[in-house]
Design a protein around this motif. Structure first.
Motif, mmCIF file in Angstrom:
data_model
loop_
_atom_site.group_PDB
_atom_site.id
_atom_site.type_symbol
_atom_site.label_atom_id
_atom_site.label_comp_id
_atom_site.label_asym_id
_atom_site.label_seq_id
_atom_site.Cartn_x
_atom_site.Cartn_y
_atom_site.Cartn_z
ATOM 1 N N ALA A 165 0.821 -1.210 0.000
ATOM 2 C CA ALA A 165 0.000 0.000 0.000
ATOM 3 C C ALA A 165 0.852 1.257 0.000
ATOM 4 O O ALA A 165 0.638 2.186 -0.795
ATOM 5 N N TRP B 20 1.882 4.175 -2.903
ATOM 6 C CA TRP B 20 1.672 5.607 -2.634
ATOM 7 C C TRP B 20 2.974 6.370 -2.866
ATOM 8 O O TRP B 20 2.967 7.500 -3.342
ATOM 9 N N TYR C 173 -13.658 5.026 3.212
ATOM 10 C CA TYR C 173 -12.616 4.240 3.877
ATOM 11 C C TYR C 173 -13.020 3.865 5.298
ATOM 12 O O TYR C 173 -12.846 2.723 5.733
ATOM 13 N N GLU D 4 -5.713 -6.187 -0.679
ATOM 14 C CA GLU D 4 -4.795 -5.059 -0.803
ATOM 15 C C GLU D 4 -4.144 -5.028 -2.184
ATOM 16 O O GLU D 4 -4.011 -3.960 -2.803
ATOM 17 N N SER E 149 -6.674 -3.789 -4.722
ATOM 18 C CA SER E 149 -6.953 -2.365 -4.556
ATOM 19 C C SER E 149 -5.797 -1.510 -5.058
ATOM 20 O O SER E 149 -5.999 -0.512 -5.765
ATOM 21 N N THR E 150 -4.578 -1.902 -4.702
ATOM 22 C CA THR E 150 -3.416 -1.110 -5.124
ATOM 23 C C THR E 150 -3.131 -1.259 -6.618
ATOM 24 O O THR E 150 -2.636 -0.323 -7.249
ATOM 25 N N TYR F 228 -5.398 1.061 -8.180
ATOM 26 C CA TYR F 228 -4.957 2.410 -7.802
ATOM 27 C C TYR F 228 -3.806 2.872 -8.705
ATOM 28 O O TYR F 228 -3.858 3.958 -9.288
ATOM 29 N N GLU G 50 -7.789 8.194 -5.046
ATOM 30 C CA GLU G 50 -8.109 7.762 -3.675
ATOM 31 C C GLU G 50 -9.464 7.059 -3.626
ATOM 32 O O GLU G 50 -9.644 6.095 -2.866
ATOM 33 N N TYR H 127 -9.125 3.376 -4.821
ATOM 34 C CA TYR H 127 -8.530 2.481 -3.822
ATOM 35 C C TYR H 127 -9.522 2.121 -2.725
ATOM 36 O O TYR H 127 -9.739 0.944 -2.412
ATOM 37 N N THR I 39 -12.624 -0.003 -3.847
ATOM 38 C CA THR I 39 -12.225 -1.384 -4.151
ATOM 39 C C THR I 39 -11.972 -2.179 -2.880
ATOM 40 O O THR I 39 -12.416 -3.327 -2.743
ATOM 41 N N MET I 40 -11.256 -1.592 -1.919
ATOM 42 C CA MET I 40 -10.932 -2.282 -0.676
ATOM 43 C C MET I 40 -12.185 -2.640 0.113
ATOM 44 O O MET I 40 -12.364 -3.778 0.555
#
Length: 448
Positions: free
Chosen positions: A249, A253, A365, A388, A391-392, A395, A417, A420, A423-424
Motif C-alpha cells: 500500500a 503511494w 474508507y 490489498e 486495490s493497489t 490504484y 483515492e 482504492y 475497491t478495498m
C-alpha cells in the motif's frame, strides 16, 4: 475479555485515536518547521518520510499479526500461548531490524538516485533515511510491547508513549533544525535526529511499564522460554501477509508521489500539503481499526461468532461519527487546515481545493475498513493481502492513466483515492458475505 458496549469500544479506541493524533502532530510539526527552513528540506522530509513509513510497515505488519494472535489467546484463556506469541514476535522483529538497516545503508542510495530526478533532493532524502533507520531498533521493543497491550485492550500506556515521543520530538525539532542555543543548525538532519531520539524515549517508557507493570503477572513473559519453530511459523503465517499488505500500500503511494514529482512545478509541494493534513482523517479510522482487530480476534478465539456482526455495526457507526467530528474542516475550512503546514499563498488555494475533492473518499474508507479489519481479526490475513493487492493494482493503474497517459491536472489526479478505498471496502464485504469462512473457521475451532 472485552465487552461490546459502545463505552467499552470507545475506551479502547480513544487512546489509539489520541495516539494517532499525536503522531500527526509530530508530522505536521516537522513539516511546519522544515517549510520555514527550506523548500528542499520540506520536500525531502516528505518524500523520504514515505520511504521510511513503507519500510516501517514491516514492523507494523508483524506487530498487527502478533496482536491478532495474542488477542485470540486471550479469548481462549491461554496465557502460555500469549507468551509464546510475544517472544517469537520479538525475535522476528530483531531480524527484521537488522535486514532493513542494511537495506537503507547499502541499497537505498542507488535506488534513490534512479527513482528521483532531482539529484539534490535524492541526496537529501538518503541522508534523512540513514538517520531514521536507527529507529528500527527501537521498534523491536516498542512494537512487541504495543501489540501485547492492544491484544488485552490496555491502550492508555500506548497513548502515554506517543505523548512522550511527540513532546520530545517537538522540543528537539525546534533546537536541532534551527540551531537554538548550544545546538548546531542541522536542518533536515536535525529533524531526523529529533524523531529518532523521540522514538527511543518512547521505547524506554514502554519497556519500563512492561518490566514494572502487572501484565507480566497474568502473562509470565520472562519466566520461561516458549519460542519454538512452530510458533515462529504461526507468527509469520499471520504477520507476513500483513507486512506485505502494508508495504504494498505505502510503496504504491510512494510511486504515486514520485510520479507527481516528475510532473514538475509545485505539484509535489502541494501534494505533500495534502498528505500531511490527510493523515488527520486517518486518526479515528486507525483507532477503530485497532479496536476491530482486537474485538474480532477475542470473540473469534472464544467461539462467539454470532457477536461479530454486532461488533462491526457498532464500530462503523462510531467511526463515521468521529470522522464527521474530526475532519469536517476538509469541506468547511480546508484553507485553515493547509495553513498548519504551509504559509505560502500560492500553495494554499490549490491544496484546499484538492482536500475538498478527496474528503468523501475518507468516509468510504472509514466504513469499509471495518470489513477489512474483520478479515484480519479472524486470522485470514492472506485474504486481506489479496484484497490489498487488488486495490493497489487498480490504484496504480488509475494513477498511471491520470498522470502519464491523460495528463490530468493535479486536482483530478487525486481522484485515485476513491478507486482504492471503494475497491478495498467492496472486496472485503463481498468476501465476508459470499465466502464460506464461517463454516471453515468453526471447523478449525472444533479441532482445537
Amino acid at each position: 475479555m472485552l465487552d461490546i458496549r459502545y463505552s467499552s469500544i470507545l475506551k479502547m479506541a480513544l487512546p489509539m485515536m489520541l495516539s494517532g493524533f499525536i503522531q500527526s502532530v509530530i508530522s505536521i510539526t516537522d513539516a511546519a518547521f522544515l517549510s520555514r527552513y527550506s523548500t528542499l528540506a520540506y520536500d525531502a522530509s516528505g518524500s523520504a518520510g514515505l520511504w521510511y513509513i513503507t519500510l516501517y510497515m514491516v514492523f507494523m505488519g508483524l506487530g498487527d499479526g502478533a496482536q491478532i494472535a495474542m488477542a485470540q489467546k486471550v479469548g481462549e484463556k491461554n496465557s502460555k500461548g500469549f507468551v509464546a506469541v510475544f517472544q517469537s514476535n520479538f525475535i522476528i522483529l530483531v531480524i527484521a531490524a537488522a535486514l532493513l538497516t542494511l537495506l537503507v545503508q547499502l541499497c537505498m542510495p542507488t535506488l534513490m538516485g534512479y527513482m528521483v530526478t532531482n539529484h539534490e533532493l535524492a541526496h537529501a532524502e538518503q541522508s534523512f533515511l540513514e538517520i531514521r533507520s536507527y529507529s528500527f531498533w527501537a521498534a523491536t521493543i516498542t512494537i512487541s510491547i504495543q501489540a501485547s497491550y492492544l491484544a488485552v485492550g490496555k491502550t492508555s500506556l500506548v497513548l502515554v508513549a506517543s505523548l512522550i515521543a511527540a513532546i520530545s520530538n517537538i522540543i528537539l525539532d525546534y533546537f536541532l533544525i534551527f540551531g537554538i542555543g548550544p545546538f548546531p543548525r542541522l536542518g533536515l538532519e536535525g529533524a531526523a535526529i529529533a524523531s529518532t531520539t523521540a522514538e527511543f524515549l518512547a521505547m524506554l517508557f514502554l519497556l519500563s511499564t512492561l518490566i514494572g507493570g502487572r501484565l507480566k503477572n497474568e502473562y509470565p513473559i520472562w519466566k520461561e522460554r516458549l519460542i519454538s519453530k512452530f510458533q515462529l511459523k504461526e507468527n509469520l503465517k499471520i504477520g507476513v501477509p500483513l507486512l506485505f499488505q502494508g508495504m504494498v500500500a505505502l510503496s504504491i503511494w510512494t510511486i504515486f508521489f514520485i510520479w507527481i514529482e516528475q510532473m514538475g512545478g509545485d505539484n509535489l509541494t502541494v501534494s505533500l500539503n495534502i498528505r500531511y493534513v490527510y493523515f488527520l482523517a486517518f486518526i479515528p479510522i486507525w483507532g477503530f481499526a485497532a479496536a476491530t482487530k482486537t474485538y474480532i480476534a477475542q470473540y473469534f478465539g472464544a467461539n462467539q461468532l454470532d457477536k461479530l456482526q454486532l461488533i462491526q455495526g457498532r464500530i462503523q457507526l462510531l467511526t463515521i461519527g468521529f470522522l464527521l467530528l474530526t475532519f469536517h474542516g476538509a469541506i468547511l475550512y480546508p484553507e485553515a487546515l493547509i495553513r498548519l503546514v504551509s504559509e505560502k499563498p500560492e500553495h494554499i488555494e490549490e491544496s484546499a481545493q484538492i482536500l475538498r475533492i478527496v474528503s468523501g473518499s475518507i468516509l468510504i474508507y472509514g466504513f469499509g475498513s471495518v470489513y477489512f479489519q474483520t478479515i484480519s481479526g479472524i486470522g485470514r490475513t492472506r485474504i486481506t493481502f489479496l484484497v490489498e493487492c487488488l486495490s493497489t493494482a487498480l490504484y496504480i493503474l488509475s494513477a498511471y492513466l491520470f498522470i502519464k497517459v491523460w495528463k490530468w491536472q493535479l486536482q483530478w489526479v487525486w481522484l485515485v483515492e476513491y478507486v482504492y478505498f471503494i475497491t478495498m471496502g467492496l472486496s472485503s464485504l463481498i468476501y465476508l458475505k459470499l465466502s464460506n469462512w464461517t463454516k471453515e473457521e468453526k471447523a478449525q475451532l472444533l479441532k482445537k
